[in-house]
Design a protein around this motif. Structure first.
Motif, short mmCIF file in Angstrom:
data_model
loop_
_atom_site.label_atom_id
_atom_site.label_comp_id
_atom_site.label_asym_id
_atom_site.label_seq_id
_atom_site.Cartn_x
_atom_site.Cartn_y
_atom_site.Cartn_z
N HIS A 1 0.99 -1.33 -0.14
CA HIS A 1 0.07 0.15 0.12
C HIS A 1 0.83 1.16 0.10
N PHE A 2 0.33 2.09 -0.79
CA PHE A 2 1.12 3.38 -0.90
C PHE A 2 1.68 4.04 0.42
N SER A 3 0.87 3.91 1.44
CA SER A 3 1.09 4.62 2.65
C SER A 3 1.92 4.01 3.51
N HIS A 4 2.48 2.69 3.16
CA HIS A 4 3.41 2.26 4.00
C HIS A 4 4.75 1.61 3.27
N PRO A 5 5.86 1.80 3.90
CA PRO A 5 6.99 1.44 3.12
C PRO A 5 7.23 -0.09 3.11
N HIS A 6 6.66 -1.11 3.94
CA HIS A 6 6.93 -2.44 3.97
C HIS A 6 5.57 -3.12 3.21
N THR A 7 5.74 -4.49 2.97
CA THR A 7 4.75 -5.53 2.35
C THR A 7 3.86 -5.65 3.65
N LEU A 8 2.78 -5.68 3.23
CA LEU A 8 1.73 -6.10 4.22
C LEU A 8 1.39 -7.56 3.80
N ASN A 9 1.09 -8.18 5.25
CA ASN A 9 0.56 -9.44 5.12
C ASN A 9 -0.91 -9.80 5.64
N LEU A 10 -1.61 -10.61 5.29
CA LEU A 10 -3.11 -10.89 5.77
C LEU A 10 -2.68 -11.51 7.07
N PHE A 11 -3.66 -10.85 8.03
CA PHE A 11 -3.29 -11.02 9.63
C PHE A 11 -4.64 -11.48 10.15
N LYS A 12 -4.71 -12.48 11.20
CA LYS A 12 -5.89 -12.59 11.67
C LYS A 12 -5.87 -12.15 13.16
N VAL A 13 -6.90 -11.10 13.39
CA VAL A 13 -6.87 -10.27 14.73
C VAL A 13 -7.41 -11.35 15.75
N GLN A 14 -6.58 -11.72 17.00
CA GLN A 14 -7.22 -12.44 17.77
C GLN A 14 -7.98 -11.95 18.99
N GLU A 15 -8.96 -12.43 19.36
CA GLU A 15 -9.77 -12.03 20.48
C GLU A 15 -9.06 -11.20 21.62
N GLY A 16 -9.40 -10.15 22.02
CA GLY A 16 -9.08 -9.40 22.88
C GLY A 16 -7.52 -8.45 22.27
N GLN A 17 -7.34 -8.56 21.19
CA GLN A 17 -6.15 -7.71 20.68
C GLN A 17 -6.72 -6.57 19.97
N GLN A 18 -5.78 -5.56 20.33
CA GLN A 18 -6.23 -4.24 19.99
C GLN A 18 -5.60 -3.56 18.75
N CYS A 19 -6.02 -3.84 17.56
CA CYS A 19 -5.61 -3.43 16.38
C CYS A 19 -6.29 -2.42 15.92
N ARG A 20 -5.77 -1.22 15.52
CA ARG A 20 -6.59 0.04 15.09
C ARG A 20 -6.11 0.26 13.64
N CYS A 21 -7.11 0.26 12.59
CA CYS A 21 -6.83 0.59 11.22
C CYS A 21 -6.16 1.69 11.03
N HIS A 22 -5.05 1.74 10.15
CA HIS A 22 -4.32 2.92 10.06
C HIS A 22 -5.11 3.98 8.91
N GLY A 23 -6.23 3.35 8.43
CA GLY A 23 -6.93 4.15 7.50
C GLY A 23 -8.09 4.98 8.08
N CYS A 24 -8.75 4.26 8.99
CA CYS A 24 -10.08 4.87 9.53
C CYS A 24 -10.11 4.85 10.98
N GLN A 25 -9.06 4.59 11.50
CA GLN A 25 -8.85 4.58 13.08
C GLN A 25 -9.77 3.69 13.80
N SER A 26 -10.63 3.02 13.34
CA SER A 26 -11.53 1.94 13.94
C SER A 26 -10.81 0.64 14.28
N LEU A 27 -11.24 -0.03 15.24
CA LEU A 27 -10.63 -1.46 15.57
C LEU A 27 -11.04 -2.33 14.47
N CYS A 28 -9.95 -3.31 14.46
CA CYS A 28 -10.05 -4.27 13.45
C CYS A 28 -10.44 -5.57 14.03
N TYR A 29 -11.25 -6.17 13.25
CA TYR A 29 -11.90 -7.72 13.71
C TYR A 29 -11.55 -8.54 12.36
N ASP A 30 -11.34 -9.94 12.63
CA ASP A 30 -11.15 -10.74 11.71
C ASP A 30 -9.99 -10.47 11.01
#
Ligand SMILES: [Zn+2]
Ligand SMILES: [Zn+2]
Ligand SMILES: [Zn+2]
Ligand SMILES: [Zn+2]
Ligand SMILES: [Zn+2]
Ligand SMILES: [Zn+2]
Length: 250
Positions: free
Chosen positions: A5-34
């Motif tokens: 993605h043009f907004s990040h210098p590194h390659t991104l990989n598909l990642f499964k968010v585990q329950e209880g993990q707090q991952c915020r989307c860099h695009g919209c700032q909301s929490l990520c699930y799945d």
């Protein structure tokens, strides 16, 4: 599966968010699930739909120019104030630098028409008429009962105004937008009426405390933004004066 993605210098990989993990989307700032795209060493996460947002967008709210996807706010304050919902943002935005229009990603993608159980008719997304908010009649959201800002977007009944007079905040009519981020910066909160209960059973741990309030960071960002606007205006004025004086001497 790899992704760039043009907004990040590194390659991104598909990642499964585990329950209880707090991952915020860099695009919209909301929490990520799945499943999300991630650069785990940078703690960078991106929703599928946020990563795939078009670089340019023709939006009915701003027919003059195409809006450009900015991976980060272009203001030195590091944040922008969304023209749609009035909340600050510091992630991706769609903007017109010429006209100083800035939209959250999720606000730019608000559907033109929604239905809501609070009203029997369709609700359509409406934009403030340019310059048409001089006469300020106080209007209150028919869902949360808080004051509406006539400069911001709203959803109103698709039927003629005099028939229903039903107008609500964009984030009250849709579930995608977090209401906790909203604050009318000009007016102090009204004497709290019984808040409309959220039917969706939103389990927002930790976020409920900030409902309707700006965090100190957000307040500071908003303040910076208005200061910045003022400085820009002063600068433009100075430039105008300068060119005016010069042209007189020629
Ligand atoms: Zn996102
Ligand atoms: Zn990275
Ligand atoms: Zn917004
Ligand atoms: Zn423009
Ligand atoms: Zn509302
Ligand atoms: Zn209606």
């Amino acid at each position: 599966m790899e992704y760039k993605h043009f907004s990040h210098p590194h390659t991104l990989n598909l990642f499964k968010v585990q329950e209880g993990q707090q991952c915020r989307c860099h695009g919209c700032q909301s929490l990520c699930y799945d499943s999300v795209y991630a650069c785990r060493s940078c703690h960078f996460f991106l929703h599928d739909h946020c990563g795939n947002a078009n670089r340019y967008l023709n939006h009915p709210s701003h027919p003059l120019h195409p809006l450009v996807l900015f991976p980060a706010p272009t203001y030195c304050s590091g944040s922008f104030l969304c023209n749609a919902c009035g909340s600050p943002g510091s992630a991706f935005s769609y903007g017109c630098a010429l006209c100083e229009v800035d939209l959250h990603l999720h606000c730019a993608f608000l559907p033109p028409k929604v239905t809501h159980k609070a009203h029997q008719h369709d609700l359509i997304l409406s934009f403030p008429a340019p310059g048409g908010h001089k006469e300020s009649v106080d209007e209150y959201c028919k869902i949360c009962t808080k004051k509406m800002d006539s400069k911001l977007w709203s959803y109103c009944c698709a039927k003629s105004d005099d028939e229903c007079d039903f107008r609500v905040h964009t984030f009250c009519a849709t579930t995608e937008v977090k209401p906790g981020l909203y604050q009318d910066l000009e007016s102090e909160p009204p004497p709290a009426p019984a808040p409309a209960t959220n039917s969706g059973g939103n389990q927002s741990q930790g976020e409920s405390s900030s409902c309707g309030q700006l965090t100190p960071d957000e307040a500071a960002a908003a303040e910076l933004y208005s200061l910045q606007l003022q400085m820009q205006m002063n600068q433009k004025l100075a430039e105008m004066m300068a060119s005016f004086n010069l042209s007189q001497f020629v």
